[in-house]
Design an enzyme around this catalytic site. Structure first.
Site, PDB file in Angstrom:
ATOM      1  N   MET A  44       0.763  -1.218  -0.082  1.00 15.12           N
ATOM      2  CA  MET A  44       0.042  -0.104   0.008  1.00 15.12           C
ATOM      3  C   MET A  44       0.974   1.360  -0.126  1.00 15.12           C
ATOM      4  SD  MET A  44      -3.382  -0.771   1.956  1.00 15.12           S
ATOM      5  CE  MET A  44      -2.781  -0.683   3.695  1.00 15.12           C
ATOM      6  N   ALA A  46       4.049   4.049   0.915  1.00 19.92           N
ATOM      7  CA  ALA A  46       4.716   4.379   2.098  1.00 19.92           C
ATOM      8  C   ALA A  46       5.730   3.617   2.517  1.00 19.92           C
ATOM      9  CB  ALA A  46       3.743   4.861   3.199  1.00 19.92           C
ATOM     10  N   HIS A  48       8.867   1.252   3.186  1.00 18.71           N
ATOM     11  CA  HIS A  48      10.306   0.987   4.220  1.00 18.71           C
ATOM     12  C   HIS A  48      10.897  -0.012   3.960  1.00 18.71           C
ATOM     13  CE1 HIS A  48       7.744  -1.763   6.340  1.00 18.71           C
ATOM     14  NE2 HIS A  48       6.690  -0.966   6.290  1.00 18.71           N
ATOM     15  N   GLY A  50      11.190  -3.032   5.503  1.00 19.78           N
ATOM     16  CA  GLY A  50      10.154  -3.882   5.374  1.00 19.78           C
ATOM     17  C   GLY A  50       9.771  -4.636   3.914  1.00 19.78           C
ATOM     18  N   HIS A  51       9.317  -3.574   3.391  1.00 30.81           N
ATOM     19  CA  HIS A  51       8.765  -3.735   2.036  1.00 30.81           C
ATOM     20  C   HIS A  51       9.953  -4.266   1.132  1.00 30.81           C
ATOM     21  CE1 HIS A  51       5.737  -0.550   3.154  1.00 30.81           C
ATOM     22  NE2 HIS A  51       4.937  -1.786   2.859  1.00 30.81           N
TER      23      HIS A  51
HETATM   24  P1  AMP Z   1       1.517  -2.991   3.552  1.00 25.98           P
HETATM   25  O1  AMP Z   1       1.933  -1.862   2.371  1.00 25.98           O
HETATM   26  O2  AMP Z   1       1.587  -2.523   5.038  1.00 25.98           O
HETATM   27  O3  AMP Z   1       0.104  -3.629   3.095  1.00 25.98           O
HETATM   28  O4  AMP Z   1       2.571  -4.069   3.456  1.00 25.98           O
HETATM   29  C1  AMP Z   1       3.005  -4.699   2.267  1.00 25.98           C
HETATM   30  C2  AMP Z   1       3.565  -5.923   2.418  1.00 25.98           C
HETATM   31  O5  AMP Z   1       4.576  -5.766   3.187  1.00 25.98           O
HETATM   32  C3  AMP Z   1       2.961  -6.811   3.225  1.00 25.98           C
HETATM   33  O6  AMP Z   1       2.882  -8.271   2.864  1.00 25.98           O
HETATM   34  C4  AMP Z   1       3.225  -6.688   4.890  1.00 25.98           C
HETATM   35  O7  AMP Z   1       3.027  -7.839   5.568  1.00 25.98           O
HETATM   36  C5  AMP Z   1       4.781  -6.563   4.539  1.00 25.98           C
HETATM   37  N1  AMP Z   1       5.510  -5.855   5.557  1.00 25.98           N
HETATM   38  C6  AMP Z   1       4.953  -4.674   6.237  1.00 25.98           C
HETATM   39  N2  AMP Z   1       5.651  -4.501   7.100  1.00 25.98           N
HETATM   40  C7  AMP Z   1       6.699  -5.322   7.184  1.00 25.98           C
HETATM   41  C8  AMP Z   1       7.937  -5.626   7.942  1.00 25.98           C
HETATM   42  N3  AMP Z   1       8.185  -4.495   9.025  1.00 25.98           N
HETATM   43  N4  AMP Z   1       8.726  -6.759   7.802  1.00 25.98           N
HETATM   44  C9  AMP Z   1       8.423  -7.483   6.725  1.00 25.98           C
HETATM   45  N5  AMP Z   1       7.276  -7.421   5.821  1.00 25.98           N
HETATM   46  C10 AMP Z   1       6.610  -6.297   5.993  1.00 25.98           C
END
Ligand code: AMP
Length: 294
Positions: A44, A46, A48, A50-51
């Site tokens: 989604m 933004a 970081h 993790g992504h």
């Molecule tokens: P989001 O943009 O929050 O929907 O996340 C997109 C993907 O990144 C999802 O599969 C999340 O689980 C993964 N994600 C978000 N934060 C982290 C993190 N800290 N470590 C690993 N994967 C992450």
């Protein structure tokens, strides 16, 4: 020798940005034509690290990595949460380009939902508990968007973070129910130096709320340490007390669950994986985290 494919491979790296399904299909026709395995990282935005860690896993396992950035309105049960969700498209593009993403797909809401998606999924016990109970409709919206994106991108593997542990189980179930030909790869949680799980929502925390949020990973670690000698129910009460005594924090839940079924457990049995999952507000920002405790 295929002159055309050789000359394309020699071109300097350029990330392709697609805003429409037509554009992504055009780029993919080219890629599939060249028999490339597509790895997909739905996000989604933004972004970081993790992504980016998911993107790196995709690059290791696949020939081409496609990342989508789409803030999916259907998965927000709280409309104010949707309104304040951080959006940083320019910074995201830069990060993806630097990380070597091949294609970024940034569709509009109309592109993904030309008409309302009325599909109702039922994932049995998995989507009824935890975030499924606290965020009605959330996982149905997640399944709608992920199935739609899979249909557009047609990935060989798709990469998801274990930070959203329940989401990973829901998506695996969806793939099974819809009999999709995609492998779901679950990737470890990336954390900040103080242990807080990286999240786009962390940028919305004030300095005080950010400080208070660092208690979340601490209590998860405490849960794990205590689980060797205290009943899980007592640990849960103790942690809820610690969290709710902090004026900036409020817990939706802290639960010990069977890692396969997400049903609550009161004791650790041999051969059964137990995971501690939490959803805790710091100020108005809801943060989720989890840790395997055995
Ligand atoms: P989001 O943009 O929050 O929907 O996340 C997109 C993907 O990144 C999802 O599969 C999340 O689980 C993964 N994600 C978000 N934060 C982290 C993190 N800290 N470590 C690993 N994967 C992450």
């Amino acid at each position: 020798m295929n002159y055309q494919s050789q000359s394309i491979d020699l071109l300097p790296f350029v990330m392709i940005i697609c805003k429409t399904i037509q554009e992504i299909r055009a780029s993919e026709t080219n890629l599939t034509f060249r028999k490339k395995l597509i790895g997909f990282v739905p996000t989604m935005g933004a972004l970081h690290n993790g992504h980016i860690s998911l993107l790196k896993e995709s690059k290791k396992a696949c020939d081409i990595t496609i990342c989508s950035i789409f803030v999916n309105p259907n998965q927000f049960n709280d409309k104010s949460d949707l309104a304040r969700y951080p959006r940083t498209p320019e910074a995201d593009i830069k990060m993806l380009e630097e990380a070597g993403c091949d294609v970024v797909f940034m569709p509009s809401v109309e592109e993904i939902y030309p008409k309302a998606d009325t599909r109702v999924f039922d994932f049995g016990v998995i989507d009824k508990v935890l975030d499924g109970a606290y965020r009605p409709g959330h996982f149905n919206g997640v399944a709608q968007v992920v199935s739609r994106l899979f249909d557009i991108v047609k990935p060989y593997k798709a990469f998801f973070g274990l930070k959203d542990y329940q989401q990973v189980l829901v998506i695996k179930k969806m793939v099974e129910q819809l009999q999709l030909k995609v492998e779901i790869v679950a990737c470890p949680i990336l954390r900040e130096a103080d242990g807080l799980a990286m999240s786009s929502r962390n940028t919305l925390l004030s300095v005080e709320e950010r400080k208070a949020a660092s208690l979340v990973p601490q209590i998860m670690q405490e849960a794990k340490a205590l689980s060797t000698h205290l009943p899980l129910e007592d640990i849960k009460d103790r942690l809820l007390h610690v969290v709710n005594s902090n004026p900036l924090l409020k817990a939706d839940y802290i639960e010990f669950c069977d890692a396969d079924t997400l049903q609550p457990v009161t004791e650790i049995k041999p051969g059964k994986k137990v995971i501690c999952l939490s959803a805790i507000f710091s100020g108005k920002i809801r943060l989720i985290d989890n840790l395997f405790i055995n």
